[in-house]
Scaffold this motif. Structure first.
Motif, mmCIF file in Angstrom:
data_model
loop_
_atom_site.group_PDB
_atom_site.id
_atom_site.type_symbol
_atom_site.label_atom_id
_atom_site.label_comp_id
_atom_site.label_asym_id
_atom_site.label_seq_id
_atom_site.Cartn_x
_atom_site.Cartn_y
_atom_site.Cartn_z
ATOM 1 N N GLU A 166 69.198 46.379 90.696
ATOM 2 C CA GLU A 166 68.772 46.560 89.307
ATOM 3 C C GLU A 166 69.984 46.772 88.404
ATOM 4 N N LYS A 167 70.947 47.535 88.871
ATOM 5 C CA LYS A 167 72.169 47.780 88.105
ATOM 6 C C LYS A 167 72.928 46.476 87.891
ATOM 7 N N GLN A 168 73.064 45.675 88.953
ATOM 8 C CA GLN A 168 73.759 44.398 88.841
ATOM 9 C C GLN A 168 73.028 43.455 87.890
ATOM 10 N N LYS A 169 71.704 43.491 87.913
ATOM 11 C CA LYS A 169 70.914 42.646 87.014
ATOM 12 C C LYS A 169 71.154 43.041 85.559
ATOM 13 N N ARG A 170 71.182 44.346 85.276
ATOM 14 C CA ARG A 170 71.434 44.805 83.901
ATOM 15 C C ARG A 170 72.833 44.399 83.439
ATOM 16 N N ILE A 171 73.819 44.499 84.337
ATOM 17 C CA ILE A 171 75.195 44.103 83.991
ATOM 18 C C ILE A 171 75.236 42.611 83.674
ATOM 19 N N GLU A 172 74.581 41.819 84.494
ATOM 20 C CA GLU A 172 74.556 40.372 84.276
ATOM 21 C C GLU A 172 73.852 40.021 82.961
ATOM 22 N N GLU A 173 72.748 40.705 82.676
ATOM 23 C CA GLU A 173 72.033 40.450 81.419
ATOM 24 C C GLU A 173 72.897 40.812 80.219
ATOM 25 N N ARG A 174 73.634 41.911 80.310
ATOM 26 C CA ARG A 174 74.512 42.325 79.219
ATOM 27 C C ARG A 174 75.615 41.288 79.004
ATOM 28 N N LYS A 175 76.187 40.794 80.103
ATOM 29 C CA LYS A 175 77.220 39.757 79.992
ATOM 30 C C LYS A 175 76.658 38.499 79.347
ATOM 31 N N GLN A 176 75.445 38.144 79.727
ATOM 32 C CA GLN A 176 74.807 36.947 79.170
ATOM 33 C C GLN A 176 74.550 37.110 77.666
ATOM 34 N N ARG A 177 74.096 38.295 77.266
ATOM 35 C CA ARG A 177 73.861 38.543 75.836
ATOM 36 C C ARG A 177 75.166 38.461 75.063
ATOM 37 N N GLU A 178 76.230 39.042 75.617
ATOM 38 C CA GLU A 178 77.534 38.987 74.960
ATOM 39 C C GLU A 178 78.015 37.541 74.828
ATOM 40 N N ALA A 179 77.819 36.757 75.854
ATOM 41 C CA ALA A 179 78.268 35.368 75.830
ATOM 42 C C ALA A 179 77.483 34.544 74.815
ATOM 43 N N ASN A 180 76.246 34.925 74.549
ATOM 44 C CA ASN A 180 75.406 34.158 73.642
ATOM 45 C C ASN A 180 75.441 34.649 72.201
ATOM 46 N N LYS A 181 76.256 35.640 71.904
ATOM 47 C CA LYS A 181 76.329 36.159 70.532
ATOM 48 C C LYS A 181 76.983 35.129 69.610
ATOM 49 N N SER A 182 76.487 35.101 68.401
ATOM 50 C CA SER A 182 77.079 34.211 67.401
ATOM 51 C C SER A 182 78.347 34.857 66.847
ATOM 52 N N PHE A 183 79.120 34.063 66.134
ATOM 53 C CA PHE A 183 80.352 34.585 65.549
ATOM 54 C C PHE A 183 80.038 35.710 64.570
ATOM 55 N N GLU A 184 78.965 35.564 63.815
ATOM 56 C CA GLU A 184 78.573 36.593 62.849
ATOM 57 C C GLU A 184 78.243 37.909 63.564
ATOM 58 N N GLU A 185 77.523 37.817 64.655
ATOM 59 C CA GLU A 185 77.177 39.033 65.408
ATOM 60 C C GLU A 185 78.429 39.701 65.965
ATOM 61 N N LEU A 186 79.380 38.894 66.425
ATOM 62 C CA LEU A 186 80.630 39.452 66.934
ATOM 63 C C LEU A 186 81.408 40.160 65.823
ATOM 64 N N LEU A 187 81.422 39.563 64.647
ATOM 65 C CA LEU A 187 82.094 40.209 63.514
ATOM 66 C C LEU A 187 81.395 41.513 63.129
ATOM 67 N N ASN A 188 80.083 41.483 63.108
ATOM 68 C CA ASN A 188 79.336 42.685 62.742
ATOM 69 C C ASN A 188 79.522 43.810 63.765
ATOM 70 N N ASP A 189 79.697 43.460 65.010
ATOM 71 C CA ASP A 189 79.892 44.457 66.068
ATOM 72 C C ASP A 189 81.319 44.990 66.116
ATOM 73 N N SER A 190 82.230 44.306 65.439
ATOM 74 C CA SER A 190 83.633 44.696 65.468
ATOM 75 C C SER A 190 83.835 45.990 64.692
ATOM 76 N N ASP A 191 84.755 46.838 65.200
ATOM 77 C CA ASP A 191 85.075 48.098 64.525
ATOM 78 C C ASP A 191 86.128 47.916 63.434
ATOM 79 N N LEU A 192 86.714 46.753 63.355
ATOM 80 C CA LEU A 192 87.757 46.521 62.366
ATOM 81 C C LEU A 192 87.156 46.413 60.967
ATOM 82 N N ASP A 193 87.919 46.881 60.000
ATOM 83 C CA ASP A 193 87.505 46.770 58.601
ATOM 84 C C ASP A 193 88.109 45.485 58.047
ATOM 85 N N TRP A 194 87.302 44.451 57.976
ATOM 86 C CA TRP A 194 87.797 43.129 57.591
ATOM 87 C C TRP A 194 88.193 43.064 56.124
ATOM 88 N N GLU A 195 87.729 43.997 55.336
ATOM 89 C CA GLU A 195 88.118 44.010 53.920
ATOM 90 C C GLU A 195 89.637 44.241 53.767
#
Length: 77
Positions: free
Chosen positions: A44-73
């Motif tokens: 179950e733990k391995q399945k959750r890790i794999e699902e998290r990796k899959q979600r990260e791989a499928n994120k759009s560029f906008e989602e990656l920017l929104n998740d970033s801690d950097l202040d783009w301004e």
């Protein structure tokens, strides 16, 4: 009377042996169930890790920017 007492001792011994055997079987079953539970949790733990990796791989560029801690301004200037 000696014969009756001997039979009681043998029955007691047989009963003790059966109980010991039953206790060993139950302990073995308990150990097996514990191993199965640990294996299930690990899978179950391995399945959750794999699902998290899959979600990260499928994120759009906008989602990656929104998740970033950097202040783009700060970088726009």
């Amino acid at each position: 009377m000696g014969k009756k007492r001997r039979e009681q001792e043998e029955e007691g011994t047989l009963k003790d042996l059966l109980q010991d055997d039953l206790v060993k079987q139950l302990q073995s079953k308990k150990a097996d169930l514990k191993k199965q539970e640990e294996k299930r949790r690990e899978e179950e733990k391995q399945k959750r890790i794999e699902e998290r990796k899959q979600r990260e791989a499928n994120k759009s560029f906008e989602e990656l920017l929104n998740d970033s801690d950097l202040d783009w301004e700060k970088f726009k200037k």
